[in-house]
Scaffold this motif. Structure first.
Motif, PDB file in Angstrom:
ATOM      1  N   GLU A   5      -4.973  -7.095  -4.108  1.00 42.79           N
ATOM      2  CA  GLU A   5      -6.292  -7.743  -4.104  1.00 42.79           C
ATOM      3  C   GLU A   5      -6.230  -9.258  -4.025  1.00 42.79           C
TER       4      GLU A   5
ATOM      5  N   GLU B  58     -12.490   8.521   0.551  1.00 42.10           N
ATOM      6  CA  GLU B  58     -12.335   7.141   0.129  1.00 42.10           C
ATOM      7  C   GLU B  58     -11.071   6.581   0.771  1.00 42.10           C
TER       8      GLU B  58
ATOM      9  N   ALA C 193      -9.523  -6.751  -1.044  1.00 39.03           N
ATOM     10  CA  ALA C 193      -9.061  -5.356  -0.999  1.00 39.03           C
ATOM     11  C   ALA C 193     -10.036  -4.509  -1.799  1.00 39.03           C
ATOM     12  N   ASP C 194     -10.304  -3.315  -1.298  1.00 38.03           N
ATOM     13  CA  ASP C 194     -11.243  -2.424  -1.968  1.00 38.03           C
ATOM     14  C   ASP C 194     -11.066  -1.026  -1.387  1.00 38.03           C
ATOM     15  N   LYS C 195     -11.907  -0.115  -1.824  1.00 37.51           N
ATOM     16  CA  LYS C 195     -11.965   1.227  -1.249  1.00 37.51           C
ATOM     17  C   LYS C 195     -13.374   1.428  -0.719  1.00 37.51           C
TER      18      LYS C 195
ATOM     19  N   GLN D 139       0.831  -1.210   0.000  1.00 39.82           N
ATOM     20  CA  GLN D 139       0.000   0.000   0.000  1.00 39.82           C
ATOM     21  C   GLN D 139       0.864   1.259   0.000  1.00 39.82           C
TER      22      GLN D 139
ATOM     23  N   ARG E 238      -2.627   1.530  -2.749  1.00 34.37           N
ATOM     24  CA  ARG E 238      -3.776   0.638  -2.552  1.00 34.37           C
ATOM     25  C   ARG E 238      -3.244  -0.690  -2.028  1.00 34.37           C
ATOM     26  N   TYR E 239      -4.153  -1.564  -1.586  1.00 38.08           N
ATOM     27  CA  TYR E 239      -3.743  -2.877  -1.096  1.00 38.08           C
ATOM     28  C   TYR E 239      -3.815  -3.901  -2.222  1.00 38.08           C
TER      29      TYR E 239
ATOM     30  N   SER F 185      -8.649   3.014   1.538  1.00 45.11           N
ATOM     31  CA  SER F 185      -8.356   1.642   1.130  1.00 45.11           C
ATOM     32  C   SER F 185      -8.529   0.719   2.326  1.00 45.11           C
TER      33      SER F 185
END
Length: 193
Positions: free
Chosen positions: A66, A153, A144-146, A58, A63-64, A155
């Motif tokens: 998925e 927003e 993983a998502d937001k 991240q 972001r992370y 993560s």
């Protein structure tokens, strides 16, 4: 031999048999609890390692990861940048302070060497990191998502055990399965604390 001696002998043998069964039942429960505790300790250690990798991913990507393949590729080939932060304070003529912050990139180190070095994890095997201990080869579930929190927003990620060994964790569709992160909150904590 009279009847009372025969009955006494039969009751004695039955009492010994029942005593053994009682002892064996308690011993089996204790051994099973020890086995579950050992397996869960190994699962928690892997979840902590996966969390460290997700946090590094991240920090590098915003972001992370998925899925396991994406995270594995990052661990194998990714770099963690070493950045030095310098702060200088200058007092202005009228007494106020002006702070200047500068960042300097000193270089990078491979993710695998930084997070999973031999000193910390002497028996580290990358291919086995996503495999749940005691599961017969099942892999952790990755998400993983937001999500939106207070008009921002953020993560989120969650890594969880898909098939808990502990019967208490299997209740309500594995609701209490060991996991790290959250699908709904910006948390990186595990649920074992």
């Amino acid at each position: 031999m009279n009847l009372s001696k025969v009955l006494s002998l039969v009751f004695f043998v039955v009492a010994i048999g029942l005593g053994y069964l009682l002892w064996k039942g308690v011993d089996d429960v204790v051994e099973d609890e020890k086995r579950i505790a050992l397996v869960e300790a190994a699962i928690i250690e892997k979840l902590q390692m996966l969390r460290d990798a997700e946090l590094a991913f991240q920090a590098s990507n915003g972001r992370y990861a998925e899925n396991w393949n994406e995270l594995k590729s990052f661990i194998q080939n990714g770099k963690i940048w070493l950045i030095q932060r310098k702060e200088t304070t200058k007092v202005l003529d009228y007494g106020a302070e002006e702070v200047t912050v500068t960042f300097d990139t000193l270089g990078s180190v491979p993710v695998i060497d930084s997070l999973f070095n031999e000193r910390k994890y002497p028996d580290f095997k990358l291919d086995g990191l996503a495999v749940v201990p005691g599961s017969g080869g099942k892999q952790f579930e990755f998400f993983a998502d937001k999500v939106e929190r207070n008009e921002y927003e953020v993560s989120v990620f969650e890594i969880r055990d898909p098939a808990p060994i502990n019967p208490a964790r299997r209740l309500n569709n594995n609701e209490k399965a060991l996991k790290v992160g959250s699908r709904t909150d910006a948390s990186t904590e595990g649920n074992w604390k």
